[in-house]
Design an enzyme around this catalytic site. Structure first.
Site, mmCIF file in Angstrom:
data_model
loop_
_atom_site.group_PDB
_atom_site.id
_atom_site.type_symbol
_atom_site.label_atom_id
_atom_site.label_comp_id
_atom_site.label_asym_id
_atom_site.label_seq_id
_atom_site.Cartn_x
_atom_site.Cartn_y
_atom_site.Cartn_z
ATOM 1 N N LYS A 11 28.142 33.806 43.077
ATOM 2 C CA LYS A 11 27.011 32.881 43.044
ATOM 3 C C LYS A 11 27.090 31.956 44.236
ATOM 4 C CE LYS A 11 25.188 33.158 38.716
ATOM 5 N NZ LYS A 11 25.424 32.832 37.321
ATOM 6 N N GLN A 12 25.955 31.531 44.662
ATOM 7 C CA GLN A 12 25.931 30.480 45.672
ATOM 8 C C GLN A 12 25.161 29.323 45.077
ATOM 9 O OE1 GLN A 12 25.560 31.073 49.781
ATOM 10 N NE2 GLN A 12 25.513 28.853 49.845
ATOM 11 N N GLY A 13 25.869 28.248 44.728
ATOM 12 C CA GLY A 13 25.212 27.092 44.140
ATOM 13 C C GLY A 13 24.754 26.139 45.233
ATOM 14 N N ALA A 14 24.349 24.940 44.790
ATOM 15 C CA ALA A 14 23.877 23.942 45.737
ATOM 16 C C ALA A 14 25.040 23.378 46.542
ATOM 17 C CB ALA A 14 23.174 22.833 44.968
ATOM 18 N N GLU A 15 26.204 23.393 45.944
ATOM 19 C CA GLU A 15 27.384 22.712 46.481
ATOM 20 C C GLU A 15 28.439 23.676 46.965
ATOM 21 O OE1 GLU A 15 29.611 19.739 45.674
ATOM 22 O OE2 GLU A 15 27.842 18.528 46.111
ATOM 23 N N ALA A 16 28.491 24.818 46.302
ATOM 24 C CA ALA A 16 29.663 25.660 46.496
ATOM 25 C C ALA A 16 29.339 27.140 46.427
ATOM 26 C CB ALA A 16 30.684 25.319 45.410
ATOM 27 N N LYS A 31 36.258 28.718 43.910
ATOM 28 C CA LYS A 31 35.127 27.827 44.173
ATOM 29 C C LYS A 31 35.361 27.171 45.526
ATOM 30 C CE LYS A 31 32.296 24.138 42.259
ATOM 31 N NZ LYS A 31 31.823 23.471 41.054
ATOM 32 N N ASP A 134 27.450 15.567 35.777
ATOM 33 C CA ASP A 134 26.385 16.520 36.135
ATOM 34 C C ASP A 134 26.137 17.469 34.961
ATOM 35 O OD1 ASP A 134 24.518 17.916 37.642
ATOM 36 O OD2 ASP A 134 26.003 19.128 38.699
HETATM 37 N N1 LIG Z 1 35.125 29.975 35.872
HETATM 38 C C1 LIG Z 1 33.942 30.597 35.864
HETATM 39 N N2 LIG Z 1 33.770 31.742 35.158
HETATM 40 C C2 LIG Z 1 32.572 32.376 35.136
HETATM 41 N N3 LIG Z 1 31.474 31.946 35.809
HETATM 42 C C3 LIG Z 1 31.580 30.815 36.543
HETATM 43 C C4 LIG Z 1 32.814 30.083 36.607
HETATM 44 N N4 LIG Z 1 32.633 29.020 37.419
HETATM 45 C C5 LIG Z 1 31.355 29.079 37.841
HETATM 46 N N5 LIG Z 1 30.718 30.153 37.317
HETATM 47 C C6 LIG Z 1 29.310 30.548 37.563
HETATM 48 O O1 LIG Z 1 28.891 30.040 38.818
HETATM 49 C C7 LIG Z 1 27.831 29.066 38.670
HETATM 50 C C8 LIG Z 1 28.009 27.940 39.685
HETATM 51 O O2 LIG Z 1 29.249 27.283 39.476
HETATM 52 P P1 LIG Z 1 29.392 25.688 39.549
HETATM 53 O O3 LIG Z 1 28.390 25.085 38.641
HETATM 54 O O4 LIG Z 1 30.814 25.342 39.341
HETATM 55 O O5 LIG Z 1 29.027 25.428 41.095
HETATM 56 P P2 LIG Z 1 27.838 24.581 41.776
HETATM 57 O O6 LIG Z 1 27.920 24.790 43.231
HETATM 58 O O7 LIG Z 1 27.834 23.211 41.296
HETATM 59 O O8 LIG Z 1 26.589 25.320 41.300
HETATM 60 P P3 LIG Z 1 25.165 24.683 40.928
HETATM 61 O O9 LIG Z 1 24.697 23.945 42.114
HETATM 62 O O10 LIG Z 1 24.389 25.947 40.593
HETATM 63 O O11 LIG Z 1 25.442 23.803 39.735
HETATM 64 C C9 LIG Z 1 27.896 28.642 37.210
HETATM 65 O O12 LIG Z 1 26.651 28.204 36.699
HETATM 66 C C10 LIG Z 1 28.386 29.923 36.519
HETATM 67 O O13 LIG Z 1 27.289 30.797 36.304
HETATM 68 MG MG LIG Z 2 26.792 23.925 38.476
#
Ligand SMILES: Nc1ncnc2c1ncn2[C@@H]1O[C@H](COP(=O)(O)OP(=O)(O)OP(=O)(O)O)[C@@H](O)[C@H]1O
Ligand SMILES: [Mg+2]
Length: 226
Positions: A11-16, A31, A134
């Protein structure tokens, strides 16, 4: 540690960026908080380091208090990488609630039980003075099979330790806003979550819920002015 350029990007989130690797034979998430080019590089570096530290600290505090979060395997403080347990085949609470709501035969009792589970988990978390920072339904996972309501909290980068009712009220407010805008017509369900929170938190809940109400009113006033 490992070369992330060869790892699978989950996954590519907003932060990571979230990668999946094998860590000593265990399925593992890495992460990686990436650089934000719109921030000054020094500020970006210190914010990233701070978020990584906050995330680890809050996750560990949760686990020592019986709140499920992924096990941390390894931390790279130079590259700001967190290696943690990969909760395989999990579903986010967001996707699970949406799936039940969109299914005409969806089990509404299960949805109610899930809300109660979230409420009681957050009560335990706040009793231990952990503020998530959050709270959204994307930051909550259900282990497979989801019907067992094995709830796991993630994404603690904005987490911190604080005993103030105000901060706990804001934590709930953030969730309420996210919840009601993501899942339409769920006011009654969210009320169930709050009831379960109040029941399990005990005496301190009155003050937190009063603060939640205050923050809601401030939010409404802002909307009216803006
Ligand atoms: N330990 C884990 N096991 C399974 N899936 C995970 C795990 N950690 C993260 N994910 C998946 O990756 C997504 C993004 O992770 P996380 O929320 O930690 O990062 P983020 O960059 O803050 O993302 P966002 O901006 O989407 O909130 C989660 O919503 C989940 O679907
Ligand atoms: Mg998240």
């Amino acid at each position: 540690m490992s070369d992330l350029s060869k790892a699978t990007l989950l996954k590519q989130g907003a932060e990571a960026k979230i990668y999946v690797i094998d860590f000593l034979g265990k399925p593992c998430i890495v992460k990686e908080r990436f650089q934000k080019t719109y921030r000054h590089p020094d500020l970006d570096k210190s914010l990233t380091a701070q978020r990584t530290k906050s995330e680890i600290r809050s996750m560990l505090r949760c686990r020592t208090n019986g709140i499920r979060t992924p096990v941390i395997y390894f931390v790279d403080q130079i590259k700001n990488l967190i290696y943690m347990e990969y909760i395989q085949d999990s579903v986010t609470v967001r996707d699970y609630v949406t799936a039940i709501q969109n299914n005409p035969d969806g089990d509404t009792h299960l949805l109610e039980a899930l809300m109660q589970k979230v409420g009681s988990t957050l009560a335990t978390m706040h009793e231990k003075n952990i503020i998530h920072g959050d709270l959204t339904t994307s930051n909550m996972l259900l282990r497979n099979p989801p019907e067992e309501l094995n709830l796991i909290l993630i994404d603690f980068g904005l987490g911190y330790i604080e005993n103030l009712a105000e901060d706990k009220g804001v934590d709930l407010y953030v969730l309420e806003r996210a919840f009601l805008s993501t899942h339409p017509n769920t006011e009654a369900l969210f009320e169930l979550l709050l009831q379960s929170y109040a029941k399990d938190y005990g005496k301190g809940a009155v003050e937190v819920l009063r603060k939640l109400d205050e923050v809601r009113q401030r939010g409404r006033k802002r909307t009216m002015v803006g």
